[in-house]
Design an enzyme around this catalytic site. Structure first.
Site, PDB file in Angstrom:
ATOM      1  N   CYS A 198      35.446  38.063  36.572  1.00 58.99           N
ATOM      2  CA  CYS A 198      35.662  37.573  35.498  1.00 58.99           C
ATOM      3  C   CYS A 198      36.088  36.483  35.892  1.00 58.99           C
ATOM      4  O   CYS A 198      35.368  35.428  35.923  1.00 58.99           O
ATOM      5  CB  CYS A 198      36.564  38.749  35.173  1.00 58.99           C
ATOM      6  SG  CYS A 198      37.985  38.661  36.982  1.00 58.99           S
ATOM      7  N   SER A 199      37.737  36.274  35.867  1.00 59.50           N
ATOM      8  CA  SER A 199      37.808  34.705  36.187  1.00 59.50           C
ATOM      9  C   SER A 199      38.635  34.879  37.449  1.00 59.50           C
ATOM     10  O   SER A 199      37.820  33.791  38.535  1.00 59.50           O
ATOM     11  CB  SER A 199      38.903  35.083  35.208  1.00 59.50           C
ATOM     12  OG  SER A 199      39.482  32.959  35.465  1.00 59.50           O
ATOM     13  N   ALA A 200      39.653  35.666  38.454  1.00 54.05           N
ATOM     14  CA  ALA A 200      39.790  35.764  39.483  1.00 54.05           C
ATOM     15  C   ALA A 200      39.046  36.889  39.955  1.00 54.05           C
ATOM     16  O   ALA A 200      39.186  36.466  41.820  1.00 54.05           O
ATOM     17  CB  ALA A 200      40.848  36.360  39.185  1.00 54.05           C
ATOM     18  N   GLY A 201      38.297  37.271  39.665  1.00 55.95           N
ATOM     19  CA  GLY A 201      37.038  38.365  40.706  1.00 55.95           C
ATOM     20  C   GLY A 201      37.711  39.801  40.985  1.00 55.95           C
ATOM     21  O   GLY A 201      37.229  40.129  42.132  1.00 55.95           O
ATOM     22  N   ILE A 202      39.171  40.066  40.296  1.00 56.66           N
ATOM     23  CA  ILE A 202      39.783  40.951  41.096  1.00 56.66           C
ATOM     24  C   ILE A 202      40.361  41.818  39.887  1.00 56.66           C
ATOM     25  O   ILE A 202      40.267  43.073  40.464  1.00 56.66           O
ATOM     26  CB  ILE A 202      41.002  40.740  41.505  1.00 56.66           C
ATOM     27  CG1 ILE A 202      41.700  40.025  40.884  1.00 56.66           C
ATOM     28  CG2 ILE A 202      40.568  40.176  43.214  1.00 56.66           C
ATOM     29  CD1 ILE A 202      43.595  39.310  41.621  1.00 56.66           C
ATOM     30  N   GLY A 203      40.705  42.287  38.539  1.00 58.68           N
ATOM     31  CA  GLY A 203      40.939  42.857  37.887  1.00 58.68           C
ATOM     32  C   GLY A 203      40.018  43.595  37.366  1.00 58.68           C
ATOM     33  O   GLY A 203      39.798  44.551  37.530  1.00 58.68           O
ATOM     34  N   ARG A 204      39.554  42.663  35.965  1.00 57.27           N
ATOM     35  CA  ARG A 204      38.105  43.339  35.785  1.00 57.27           C
ATOM     36  C   ARG A 204      37.343  43.657  36.001  1.00 57.27           C
ATOM     37  O   ARG A 204      36.551  44.802  35.869  1.00 57.27           O
ATOM     38  CB  ARG A 204      38.091  41.896  33.947  1.00 57.27           C
ATOM     39  CG  ARG A 204      39.119  42.369  33.153  1.00 57.27           C
ATOM     40  CD  ARG A 204      38.491  41.184  32.132  1.00 57.27           C
ATOM     41  NE  ARG A 204      39.941  40.645  31.481  1.00 57.27           N
ATOM     42  CZ  ARG A 204      39.377  39.922  30.775  1.00 57.27           C
ATOM     43  NH1 ARG A 204      38.329  39.276  30.203  1.00 57.27           N
ATOM     44  NH2 ARG A 204      40.660  38.917  29.994  1.00 57.27           N
TER      45      ARG A 204
END
Length: 845
Positions: free
Chosen positions: A583-589
């Site tokens: 995703c953007s940070a690579g943790i949430g979605r």
């Protein structure tokens, strides 16, 4: 088997027959208390339209079928005959135990932990509970009874709860109609042990492990406030205890999109084809995510209940391993990731004594022993009698389980594969072989951040370097390039029909097709002028800027297509590497997508009776990359997505069972048409020209293989794409299509389909009715021809369509209800039982 939900403690033989006839199919079975012999049990199996009852002897020391193999527990006996298929009648006909008929939980209260051993209960309560914490679990030694486990200071007291005369009691005193009433009573009126200790039930120790089929009841409980409680508990348990030194280095800081979201050192991806003289050249903000073994670290089933559990080590190895492991390892009876990395232990690294023991160890072992009260370090259990009013209690560890040595398994092999440390006890080649073996069974993911492309830093080249190095063929992007005016991910691909060079990588965008939920791009990627590879880019674009999607179906459909693609690439011999998710940070979605896929993959392999633990699964993946599943809303969404999947699967199975009762035969069901011309259709190439569904003696109901390809959500691909490692416990699932030519009866279930379709339309009345029934469920097609609204249709809409279908049929004649054998005549099988292994015929009892 991870669950004992096949045991029905309160039903009679007549009720068992009725239940199997109404809800089961050929090969369905259940176990129950014997009506004629107190203390014994009966195994009831549906075979065609009949139900066979097999007596199970229980002499207090072992369980057997009046001869043959002897087992320490009833679950071991059932597991053995499910896996070995040696149960036969005297005339040679096999009695197959295909699929357990699930029994409802005795209570929906979260303090009920189901099939939890006494040893596991002690570890849980002593590690994470407080004085007065309690839970209720199933008795390991007496199926049908339960055990109340309570922490009193530094020990755990186990109190037996009996089920007698349709009432619950603790061996004396009052009786109660439900477990909840019993617990409420002893909350107000504490029990007293014979030694004088008062047993207070102060706060429940709530379970997170549930049977997959029981997820509706659990979600109902969590909606009342349990989601926040579980997520906060997860936040407290998921402390950063792993090093992230590489991400903090000065030369790597600019490569991180967010300053504090860094990869763990022990699972990070290391770039190999780089200039190693340049500091930080091999760094990329990405981690490998995978299950170490089947259900390891989150499937909390007792190893003593499994006939395929790891071989116990010798005392020296066990003691050494126990001393090395942390409290989390002790809690789970498994080596956690951190301890595995520290000690570099692999399953085959035991001493020679352990190796010899593994060759001679018998399949069947006693899993329980009796002992008196002991503190937290106790080693046994057994029923005892204590209390001022005849309270029956078990004071000590309930069911000791065998410690497993080095069960970090494939994960350590995976980590060593990408490590520069050559000092491990096991060679790289051995780790490679182990990794290859388990790669066939479990998916590996790479979780990474969105690419950066600025004047100061360019991580696009590193991204394509990683994709090429890992032979990744499927990329999943779960964010837009810009959201709320901020860049979330730099564009790392060219426009359709164009090519672009990123360092040594040349990317050509061959095609771009969009659905209502996502865009699929096909790239031709080459690295250093090597032959190009096809890589597929799945860009999910309907995740809202705030919160989570309102409909889990769109995510399930998306993951279904992703896994279908991955499985087709594997079948084509391309040996695709890890699925790259970002995703953007690579943790949430990113974490949300990965965890949903992992849970559903477990259900596909093991069926609806498997036990799942969403909280523990997230805890496990967080040990490989910090912060995965970032918010409470995302935590809830994982539950809702799994619930939606299970509801749809159950509705589908029921529809197919009803269709079989009508008695129509379907042949020549073909799916044809071009894919990709309609923006609402799945943009996948045609792979299945025709599928024939013919009647068989085997009931057409889902098998684990047919539920998917071992790739999580590939519904229906089992028509030739089945997972060879899938469980055999599930029955086969046919691919069916709605009939579009019967006065619109089934059309609502076929909207937004994945291609045009034709069906056989002979005998229009019954054909139309069946297609209306199946069409209303919105079935997903196998292979590449997916129904795009399979998961998105709500169950309420499905029910409405089913109710409207007869009205739409006009004057079409309704089929007569199927004939069923009248329950009531028990076909007790006491003598004609043959065990193939020893070729013995046992006498009548």
């Amino acid at each position: 088997m991870s669950s004992r939900r096949w045991f029905h403690p309160t039903i009679s033989g007549i009720e068992a027959e009725k239940l199997l006839q109404e809800q089961g199919f050929d090969g369905s079975f259940l176990a129950r208390l014997s009506s004629s012999n107190p203390g014994a049990f009966t195994l009831s199996v549906r075979r065609g339209n009949e139900v066979t009852h097999i007596k199970i002897q229980n002499n207090g020391d072992f369980f057997d079928l009046y001869g043959g193999e002897k087992f320490a527990t009833l679950p071991e006996l059932v597991q053995y005959y499910m896996e070995n298929g040696e149960l036969k009648e005297k005339n040679g006909q096999a009695i197959e135990l295909k699929q357990p008929l699930i029994c409802a939980e005795p209570t929906t209260e979260r303090w009920f932990h189901g099939n939890l051993s006494g040893k596991e209960a002690e570890k849980l309560i002593l590690e994470r509970g407080k004085n007065g914490s309690f839970l209720v679990r199933e008795s390991q030694s007496k199926p049908g009874d339960f055990v109340l486990s309570v922490r009193t200071d530094d020990k755990v007291t186990h109190v037996m709860i009996r089920w007698q005369d349709k009432k619950y009691d603790v061996g004396g005193g009052e009786s109660f109609g439900t477990l909840s009433e019993l617990i409420d009573h002893y909350k107000r009126n504490p029990m007293v042990e014979t030694c004088g200790t008062v047993v207070h039930l102060r706060q429940p120790f709530n379970a997170t492990r549930i049977t997959a089929a029981g997820i509706n009841a659990r979600v109902e409980q969590l909606v009342k406030g349990g989601f926040w409680e579980e997520f906060e508990s997860l936040q407290q348990d998921s402390r950063d205890t792993f090093s992230r030194n590489e991400g903090y280095k000065q030369e790597n800081r600019l490569k991180n999109r967010y300053r504090n979201i860094l990869p763990y050192d022990h699972t990070r991806v290391k770039l190999l084809d780089v200039e190693h003289s340049v500091a930080g050249a091999e760094y990329i903000n990405a981690n490998y995510i995978r299950l170490p073994t089947d259900g390891d670290l989150y499937n909390m089933s007792s190893s003593s209940e499994s006939l395929n559990s790891s071989v116990p080590s010798c005392p020296a190895c066990t003691a050494a391993q126990t001393q090395r492991n942390c409290s989390n390892c002790q809690l789970q009876n498994k080596t956690c990731v951190q301890c595995a990395v520290k000690s570099a232990i692999l399953p085959y690294s035991n001493c020679a004594t352990c190796s010899r023991k593994s060759d001679s160890l018998s399949k069947h072992k006693r899993s329980e022993s009796s002992a008196s009260s002991s503190p937290s370090s106790g080693s046994g259990s057994g029923p005892g009698s204590s209390g001022t009013s005849g309270v029956s209690s078990v004071n000590g560890p309930g069911t000791p389980t065998n410690l497993t040595s080095g069960t970090a398994g494939c994960l350590v092999g995976l980590l060593k594969r990408h490590s520069n440390d050559s000092s491990g006890a096991v060679s790289i080649s051995m780790a490679e072989r182990e990794r290859e073996r388990e790669r066939e069974m479990f998916k590996t993911y790479i979780a990474t951040q969105g690419c950066l492309l600025t004047q100061q830093v360019n991580t696009v080249t590193d991204f394509w370097n990683m994709v090429w190095q890992e032979n990744t063929r499927v990329i999943v992007m779960t964010t837009k390039e810009y959201e709320r005016g901020k860049e979330k991910c730099a564009r790392y691909w060219p426009d359709e029909g164009r090519s672009e060079q990123f360092g040594h990588a040349r990317i050509q965008c061959v095609s771009e097709n969009s659905t209502s939920d996502y865009t699929l791009r096909e790239f031709l990627v080459s690295w250093r002028d090597q032959p190009a590879r096809r890589i597929f880019h799945y860009h999910f674009q309907v995740w809202p800027d705030h919160g989570v999607p309102a409909d889990p179906g769109c995510v399930l459909n998306f993951l279904q297509d992703v896994n279908t693609r991955q499985s087709h690439l594997a079948q084509a011999g391309e040996k695709p590497g890890p699925i790259c998710v970002h995703c953007s940070a690579g943790i949430g979605r990113t974490g949300t997508f990965i965890v949903i896929d992992m849970i559903l993959d477990q259900i596909v392999r093991n069926g609806l009776d498997t036990e799942i633990d969403i909280q523990r699964t997230i805890q496990m993946v967080r040990s490989q990359r910090s912060g995965l599943v970032q918010t409470e809303a995302q935590y809830k969404f994982v539950y809702y997505a799994v619930q939606h999947y299970i509801q749809t699967l159950i509705a589908r199975k029921r529809a197919e069972e009803q269709s079989l009762q009508v008695g129509r035969e379907y042949t020549n069901i073909k799916y044809t048409g071009e894919i990709g011309n309609d923006s609402q259709r799945s943009p996948l190439p045609p792979a299945i020209s025709s599928i024939s569904l013919v009647p068989s003696k085997t009931p057409l109901t889902p098998t684990s293989a047919d539920l998917g390809t071992g790739m999580g959500l590939s519904m229906g691909v089992g028509m030739g794409v089945g997972n060879k490692h899938a469980s055999k416990q599930q029955p086969p699932l046919p691919v069916v299509n709605c009939n579009n030519n019967n006065n619109g009866i089934g059309n609502s279930g076929c909207s937004n389909g994945g291609g045009s379709s034709t069906t056989s339309s002979s005998n229009g009345s019954s054909n139309g009715n069946i297609n209306a029934l199946l069409g209303g469920i919105g079935l997903g097609l196998g292979g590449n021809m997916r129904k795009s609204n399979f998961y998105s249709d709500s169950l309420k809409q499905q029910q409405q369509r089913e109710e409207q279908a007869p009205a739409g049929a006009g004057k079409m004649q309704q089929p007569a209800p199927p004939l069923r054998p009248r329950p009531g005549i028990l076909k007790l099988l006491t003598s004609p039982v043959i065990f193939q292994q020893n070729s013995k015929t046992f006498p009548k009892t």
